[in-house]
Motif scaffolding. Structure first.
Motif, mmCIF file in Angstrom:
data_model
loop_
_atom_site.group_PDB
_atom_site.id
_atom_site.type_symbol
_atom_site.label_atom_id
_atom_site.label_comp_id
_atom_site.label_asym_id
_atom_site.label_seq_id
_atom_site.Cartn_x
_atom_site.Cartn_y
_atom_site.Cartn_z
ATOM 1 N N PRO A 72 0.898 -1.203 -0.125
ATOM 2 C CA PRO A 72 -0.038 0.032 -0.058
ATOM 3 C C PRO A 72 1.007 1.405 -0.102
ATOM 4 C CG PRO A 72 0.098 -1.084 2.334
ATOM 5 C CD PRO A 72 0.731 -1.835 1.195
ATOM 6 N N PRO A 73 0.312 2.371 -0.648
ATOM 7 C CA PRO A 73 1.166 3.577 -0.479
ATOM 8 C C PRO A 73 1.111 4.087 0.944
ATOM 9 C CG PRO A 73 -1.178 4.276 -1.641
ATOM 10 C CD PRO A 73 -1.111 2.350 -1.413
ATOM 11 N N THR A 74 2.148 5.076 1.060
ATOM 12 C CA THR A 74 2.163 5.573 2.431
ATOM 13 C C THR A 74 1.099 6.662 2.364
ATOM 14 O OG1 THR A 74 4.505 5.082 2.697
ATOM 15 C CG2 THR A 74 3.477 7.001 4.185
ATOM 16 N N LEU A 75 0.207 6.513 3.210
ATOM 17 C CA LEU A 75 -0.893 7.523 3.354
ATOM 18 C C LEU A 75 -0.780 8.590 4.545
ATOM 19 C CD1 LEU A 75 -3.994 4.952 2.814
ATOM 20 C CD2 LEU A 75 -2.759 6.412 1.053
ATOM 21 N N ASP A 76 -1.335 9.828 4.168
ATOM 22 C CA ASP A 76 -1.466 10.922 5.205
ATOM 23 C C ASP A 76 -2.271 10.199 6.513
ATOM 24 O OD1 ASP A 76 -2.514 12.928 6.791
ATOM 25 O OD2 ASP A 76 -2.041 14.281 5.081
ATOM 26 N N PRO A 77 -1.927 10.231 7.849
ATOM 27 C CA PRO A 77 -2.616 9.687 8.742
ATOM 28 C C PRO A 77 -4.024 10.331 8.902
ATOM 29 C CG PRO A 77 -0.805 11.029 9.651
ATOM 30 C CD PRO A 77 -0.669 10.870 8.272
ATOM 31 N N GLY A 78 -4.170 11.501 8.518
ATOM 32 C CA GLY A 78 -5.686 12.207 8.571
ATOM 33 C C GLY A 78 -5.811 12.724 10.147
ATOM 34 N N GLU A 79 -6.810 13.531 9.993
ATOM 35 C CA GLU A 79 -7.581 13.981 11.228
ATOM 36 C C GLU A 79 -8.235 13.066 11.933
ATOM 37 O OE1 GLU A 79 -6.365 16.855 12.706
ATOM 38 O OE2 GLU A 79 -5.297 17.603 10.959
ATOM 39 N N PRO A 80 -8.462 13.045 13.217
ATOM 40 C CA PRO A 80 -9.572 12.444 13.966
ATOM 41 C C PRO A 80 -10.790 12.667 13.391
ATOM 42 C CG PRO A 80 -8.515 13.564 15.442
ATOM 43 C CD PRO A 80 -7.711 13.739 14.154
ATOM 44 N N PHE A 81 -11.862 11.750 13.563
ATOM 45 C CA PHE A 81 -13.202 11.896 13.242
ATOM 46 C C PHE A 81 -14.282 10.854 13.957
ATOM 47 C CE2 PHE A 81 -11.964 8.958 10.016
ATOM 48 C CZ PHE A 81 -12.878 7.980 9.776
ATOM 49 N N GLU A 82 -15.491 11.359 14.006
ATOM 50 C CA GLU A 82 -16.428 10.320 14.392
ATOM 51 C C GLU A 82 -16.959 9.837 13.402
ATOM 52 O OE1 GLU A 82 -18.907 12.387 17.157
ATOM 53 O OE2 GLU A 82 -17.362 12.222 18.865
ATOM 54 N N ALA A 83 -17.309 8.342 13.610
ATOM 55 C CA ALA A 83 -18.234 7.430 12.425
ATOM 56 C C ALA A 83 -19.530 7.118 13.321
ATOM 57 C CB ALA A 83 -17.398 6.420 11.875
ATOM 58 N N ARG A 84 -20.573 7.660 12.630
ATOM 59 C CA ARG A 84 -21.808 7.378 13.241
ATOM 60 C C ARG A 84 -22.508 6.241 12.235
ATOM 61 N NH1 ARG A 84 -24.113 13.734 13.304
ATOM 62 N NH2 ARG A 84 -22.376 14.469 14.905
ATOM 63 N N LEU A 85 -22.697 5.264 13.061
ATOM 64 C CA LEU A 85 -23.392 4.164 12.490
ATOM 65 C C LEU A 85 -25.107 4.216 12.501
ATOM 66 C CD1 LEU A 85 -20.933 1.504 13.831
ATOM 67 C CD2 LEU A 85 -20.540 3.285 12.251
ATOM 68 N N LEU A 86 -25.498 4.611 11.402
ATOM 69 C CA LEU A 86 -26.812 5.030 11.478
ATOM 70 C C LEU A 86 -27.766 3.844 11.670
ATOM 71 C CD1 LEU A 86 -26.974 7.481 8.306
ATOM 72 C CD2 LEU A 86 -26.948 8.023 10.491
ATOM 73 N N GLY A 87 -27.706 2.726 11.005
ATOM 74 C CA GLY A 87 -28.248 1.282 11.527
ATOM 75 C C GLY A 87 -28.265 0.913 12.960
ATOM 76 N N LEU A 88 -26.775 1.054 13.346
ATOM 77 C CA LEU A 88 -26.573 0.673 14.635
ATOM 78 C C LEU A 88 -26.902 1.333 15.860
ATOM 79 C CD1 LEU A 88 -23.329 -1.556 13.965
ATOM 80 C CD2 LEU A 88 -25.787 -2.498 14.108
ATOM 81 N N GLY A 89 -27.240 2.782 15.426
ATOM 82 C CA GLY A 89 -27.282 3.799 16.371
ATOM 83 C C GLY A 89 -26.084 3.816 17.448
ATOM 84 N N ARG A 90 -25.013 3.946 16.895
ATOM 85 C CA ARG A 90 -23.749 4.063 17.681
ATOM 86 C C ARG A 90 -22.871 5.133 16.889
ATOM 87 N NH1 ARG A 90 -21.139 -1.706 17.889
ATOM 88 N NH2 ARG A 90 -19.503 -0.482 18.797
ATOM 89 N N THR A 91 -21.969 5.478 17.633
ATOM 90 C CA THR A 91 -20.931 6.588 17.192
ATOM 91 C C THR A 91 -19.347 5.939 17.731
ATOM 92 O OG1 THR A 91 -22.490 8.401 17.242
ATOM 93 C CG2 THR A 91 -19.973 8.958 17.167
ATOM 94 N N ILE A 92 -18.492 5.884 16.923
ATOM 95 C CA ILE A 92 -17.264 5.564 17.243
ATOM 96 C C ILE A 92 -15.983 6.440 16.756
ATOM 97 C CG2 ILE A 92 -17.716 3.065 17.054
ATOM 98 C CD1 ILE A 92 -16.249 3.088 14.385
ATOM 99 N N ARG A 93 -14.926 6.649 17.738
ATOM 100 C CA ARG A 93 -14.222 7.579 17.415
ATOM 101 C C ARG A 93 -13.182 6.741 16.503
ATOM 102 N NH1 ARG A 93 -12.125 12.473 18.689
ATOM 103 N NH2 ARG A 93 -9.503 12.615 18.788
ATOM 104 N N VAL A 94 -12.461 7.708 15.173
ATOM 105 C CA VAL A 94 -11.402 6.995 14.812
ATOM 106 C C VAL A 94 -10.118 7.983 14.757
ATOM 107 C CG1 VAL A 94 -10.790 6.286 12.308
ATOM 108 C CG2 VAL A 94 -13.142 6.209 12.996
#
Length: 326
Positions: free
Chosen positions: A220-242
């Motif tokens: 895989p290419p070396t990727l920018d680590p990116g900024e942290p974000f929250e992923a909202r799982l609409l079907g499961l009604g959960r939010t996880i932090r990435v």
């Protein structure tokens, strides 16, 4: 694992070149295994709970075994070390074969280009082309201590293989080889990301249309680590932090959210998930109207423009939140 899991045993191990071993896997009861198209791979369940994808190098027609070749990567996540620790008689669980790099059967000619351990799917293509009497040439580039499967490729190609011992030698060969191909030829390249990019650029410069250029990266290419974000799982009604430096796929799997996956490089398309437009975008960017930083090589430009899906193994939102249809 994607598809039905197969419980196999290691029947043979061979040292092919410096740091590269081949593994022959068979059904413990001697049964035939599922057939597969050239360029297919299997995912091997690793001892630590993860899994790695490896290209199949043998014949896909009614196989009685699967053959894979693994290069020891000390800088990797440990999958290759686990594989190199296997012994004959050990049991391994693998997925059914899947293909993201098949040959175009209507091609008038196949130009197969391999770099390093990227030779594995190219060997599969060459084997099938030889079996079916299709027109093909092989270009194999590798450095000192490399050359896994060289003898077999030479035999299969019947003298239609060119070996390049350096990047400069490869570029020099391609300068003429890409122009000396019949109309209707297709190009297939597998190897390091930088090598693939150089081959693709050379092919485009030589007038090859995108529809006749096919690639698969083994690193895989070396990727920018990116900024942290929250992923909202609409079907499961959960939010996880990435967190920064953590892929969305890994974050989902760590939270026991099942997502099919295979290559983890944005190539195979196995982990594709549907999304809603992210909010809170930090910056405007031309890389996608929905605020998604698409880093994969699977989705078409049109699919990326729609912004309704992404490959969580490599891609991220540009904003602080991402809503997933999970």
């Amino acid at each position: 694992m994607g598809g039905a899991a197969l419980d196999l045993i290691v029947s043979e191990i061979a040292e092919l070149s410096r740091g590269v071993r081949s593994f022959t896997l068979r059904d413990p009861l001697g049964r035939s295994l599922p057939s597969f198209a050239p360029g297919s791979s299997i995912a091997v369940q690793l001892g630590g709970g993860g899994r790695n994808s490896y290209s199949l190098t043998g014949s896909g027609r009614r196989p009685d075994h699967y053959s894979i070749s693994v290069r020891l990567d000390d800088a990797g996540r440990g999958g290759s070390r686990w594989m190199h620790g296997l012994s004959v008689g050990d049991e391994v669980a693998v997925s059914a074969p899947s293909s993201a790099f098949p040959p175009v059967l209507s091609a008038r000619h196949h130009l197969l280009i391999a770099g390093g351990i990227g030779v594995t799917p190219i060997l599969s293509h060459a084997r099938a082309a030889a079996e079916w009497g299709r027109s093909f040439d092989v270009v194999y580039a590798y450095g000192e201590g490399g050359g896994a499967h060289r003898d077999e490729l030479e035999r299969l190609s019947g003298g239609r293989m060119t070996v390049c011992g350096s990047r400069a030698a490869l570029q020099a060969h391609l300068a003429s080889a890409l122009l000396d191909q019949p109309l209707g030829a297709h190009l297939y390249v597998c190897g390091p990301v930088a090598m693939i990019g150089a081959v693709q650029a050379a092919a485009r410069a030589a007038g090859w249309p995108e529809s006749r250029i096919h690639a698969e990266a083994f690193t895989p290419p070396t990727l920018d680590p990116g900024e942290p974000f929250e992923a909202r799982l609409l079907g499961l009604g959960r939010t996880i932090r990435v967190d920064s430096g953590v892929t969305l796929l890994d974050a989902l799997l760590a939270e026991n959210v099942p997502v099919p996956n295979l290559c983890r490089q944005g190539v195979c398309g196995e982990c594709r998930v549907a999304v809603r437009a992210p909010s809170g975008s930090r910056r405007a960017d031309a890389r996608g109207p929905a605020g998604i930083d698409h880093r994969d090589s699977f989705l078409t430009d049109e699919e990326k423009d729609r912004g309704d899906c992404l490959m969580p193994c490599v891609s991220r939102p540009r904003g602080e939140t991402l809503e997933l249809e999970l």
